[in-house]
Write a protein that holds these residues in place. Structure first.
Motif, PDB file in Angstrom:
ATOM      1  N   ILE A  68      41.887   7.967  -7.798  1.00  0.00           N
ATOM      2  CA  ILE A  68      42.122   8.318  -8.885  1.00  0.00           C
ATOM      3  C   ILE A  68      42.805   9.682  -9.258  1.00  0.00           C
ATOM      4  O   ILE A  68      42.901  10.551  -8.278  1.00  0.00           O
ATOM      5  N   GLU A  69      43.951   9.612 -10.146  1.00  0.00           N
ATOM      6  CA  GLU A  69      44.910  10.923 -10.217  1.00  0.00           C
ATOM      7  C   GLU A  69      44.678  11.369 -11.608  1.00  0.00           C
ATOM      8  O   GLU A  69      44.538  10.532 -12.521  1.00  0.00           O
ATOM      9  N   GLY A  70      44.520  12.889 -11.525  1.00  0.00           N
ATOM     10  CA  GLY A  70      44.124  13.433 -12.804  1.00  0.00           C
ATOM     11  C   GLY A  70      45.306  14.420 -13.260  1.00  0.00           C
ATOM     12  O   GLY A  70      45.843  14.940 -12.311  1.00  0.00           O
ATOM     13  N   ARG A  71      45.433  14.463 -14.424  1.00  0.00           N
ATOM     14  CA  ARG A  71      46.645  15.376 -14.844  1.00  0.00           C
ATOM     15  C   ARG A  71      46.255  16.173 -15.955  1.00  0.00           C
ATOM     16  O   ARG A  71      45.433  15.630 -17.342  1.00  0.00           O
ATOM     17  N   LEU A  72      46.237  17.507 -15.892  1.00  0.00           N
ATOM     18  CA  LEU A  72      45.828  18.401 -16.935  1.00  0.00           C
ATOM     19  C   LEU A  72      47.057  19.088 -17.462  1.00  0.00           C
ATOM     20  O   LEU A  72      47.751  19.639 -16.721  1.00  0.00           O
ATOM     21  N   GLN A  73      47.342  18.853 -18.776  1.00  0.00           N
ATOM     22  CA  GLN A  73      48.469  19.914 -19.209  1.00  0.00           C
ATOM     23  C   GLN A  73      48.228  20.784 -20.151  1.00  0.00           C
ATOM     24  O   GLN A  73      47.335  20.592 -20.946  1.00  0.00           O
ATOM     25  N   ILE A  74      48.609  22.060 -19.870  1.00  0.00           N
ATOM     26  CA  ILE A  74      48.056  23.325 -20.604  1.00  0.00           C
ATOM     27  C   ILE A  74      49.472  23.879 -21.182  1.00  0.00           C
ATOM     28  O   ILE A  74      50.234  24.305 -20.591  1.00  0.00           O
ATOM     29  N   THR A  75      49.321  24.109 -22.777  1.00  0.00           N
ATOM     30  CA  THR A  75      50.366  25.075 -23.252  1.00  0.00           C
ATOM     31  C   THR A  75      50.102  26.034 -23.885  1.00  0.00           C
ATOM     32  O   THR A  75      49.091  26.089 -24.708  1.00  0.00           O
ATOM     33  N   ASN A  76      50.542  27.073 -23.805  1.00  0.00           N
ATOM     34  CA  ASN A  76      50.444  28.500 -24.411  1.00  0.00           C
ATOM     35  C   ASN A  76      50.974  28.545 -25.744  1.00  0.00           C
ATOM     36  O   ASN A  76      52.249  28.944 -25.728  1.00  0.00           O
ATOM     37  N   HIS A  77      50.643  28.455 -26.885  1.00  0.00           N
ATOM     38  CA  HIS A  77      51.344  28.373 -28.078  1.00  0.00           C
ATOM     39  C   HIS A  77      50.850  29.956 -28.796  1.00  0.00           C
ATOM     40  O   HIS A  77      51.568  30.231 -29.890  1.00  0.00           O
ATOM     41  N   LYS A  78      50.663  30.856 -27.889  1.00  0.00           N
ATOM     42  CA  LYS A  78      50.316  32.162 -28.459  1.00  0.00           C
ATOM     43  C   LYS A  78      51.458  33.040 -28.305  1.00  0.00           C
ATOM     44  O   LYS A  78      52.301  32.801 -27.398  1.00  0.00           O
ATOM     45  N   GLU A  79      51.581  34.037 -28.893  1.00  0.00           N
ATOM     46  CA  GLU A  79      52.553  35.048 -28.544  1.00  0.00           C
ATOM     47  C   GLU A  79      52.410  36.097 -27.666  1.00  0.00           C
ATOM     48  O   GLU A  79      53.513  36.823 -27.442  1.00  0.00           O
ATOM     49  N   GLU A  80      51.367  36.131 -26.877  1.00  0.00           N
ATOM     50  CA  GLU A  80      51.201  36.868 -25.877  1.00  0.00           C
ATOM     51  C   GLU A  80      50.738  35.981 -24.604  1.00  0.00           C
ATOM     52  O   GLU A  80      50.387  34.858 -24.692  1.00  0.00           O
ATOM     53  N   ILE A  82      48.412  34.686 -21.623  1.00  0.00           N
ATOM     54  CA  ILE A  82      47.095  34.601 -21.363  1.00  0.00           C
ATOM     55  C   ILE A  82      46.651  34.275 -19.829  1.00  0.00           C
ATOM     56  O   ILE A  82      47.573  33.777 -19.021  1.00  0.00           O
ATOM     57  N   ASP A  83      45.593  34.859 -19.458  1.00  0.00           N
ATOM     58  CA  ASP A  83      44.941  34.254 -18.331  1.00  0.00           C
ATOM     59  C   ASP A  83      43.978  33.065 -18.521  1.00  0.00           C
ATOM     60  O   ASP A  83      43.102  33.467 -19.421  1.00  0.00           O
ATOM     61  N   LEU A  84      44.095  32.127 -17.643  1.00  0.00           N
ATOM     62  CA  LEU A  84      43.034  31.118 -18.002  1.00  0.00           C
ATOM     63  C   LEU A  84      42.269  30.841 -16.561  1.00  0.00           C
ATOM     64  O   LEU A  84      42.831  30.715 -15.568  1.00  0.00           O
TER      65      LEU A  84
END
Length: 143
Positions: A68-80, A82-84
């Motif tokens: 199984i291959e997993g893909r996570l896409q994260i986009t920062n739409h904030k103006e500063e 961020i740490d995740l």
């Protein structure tokens, strides 16, 4: 020390979110989920990329080995920036992660055919930045 109890987060008098804070002893750390970040978009998909039929036999049962291959896409739409901290729990043998995740094998489900692992990524995203996390693992599936 903190006892197990509901927790509420507030900023400038405005409610941000609620969650349960688990027991935390003195001089240790705990993570409290504040709220869903509205300025951060996250998508997750998993795909079967390979299947070896009848790859194993245990106790008279046949098992397929599925990759199984997993893909996570994260986009920062904030103006500063961020740490995740992203965590993913999966049942199977981890093959690879990109970027590299911290992988912890959990004792949960010791009697299962597949090991249980928790993957953790710590990322920093600049404003407008999109990152993709890719991971793959093998799982034995009873036929």
């Amino acid at each position: 020390p903190w006892t197990t109890a509901p927790a509420q987060t507030v900023k400038e008098g405005q409610l941000l979110g609620q969650d349960t804070l688990e027991y935390t002893s003195a001089d240790s750390e705990s993570t409290l989920k504040i709220t869903r970040a509205m300025g951060v978009k996250a998508e997750q998909n998993e795909f079967e990329v390979d299947r070896q039929r009848e790859a194993a036999r245990f106790y008279g049962y046949l098992y397929d080995r599925v990759t199984i291959e997993g893909r996570l896409q994260i986009t920062n739409h904030k103006e500063e920036a961020i740490d995740l901290e992203i965590t993913k729990t999966l049942s199977g043998e981890v093959k690879e992660t990109a970027p590299q995740a911290e992988i912890v094998r959990l004792a949960r489900g010791l009697t299962r055919m597949n090991p249980v692992s928790e993957l953790t990524w710590k990322l920093a995203l600049e404003p407008g930045e999109m990152r993709e996390i890719v991971y793959s693992y093998d799982a034995l599936i009873r036929r």
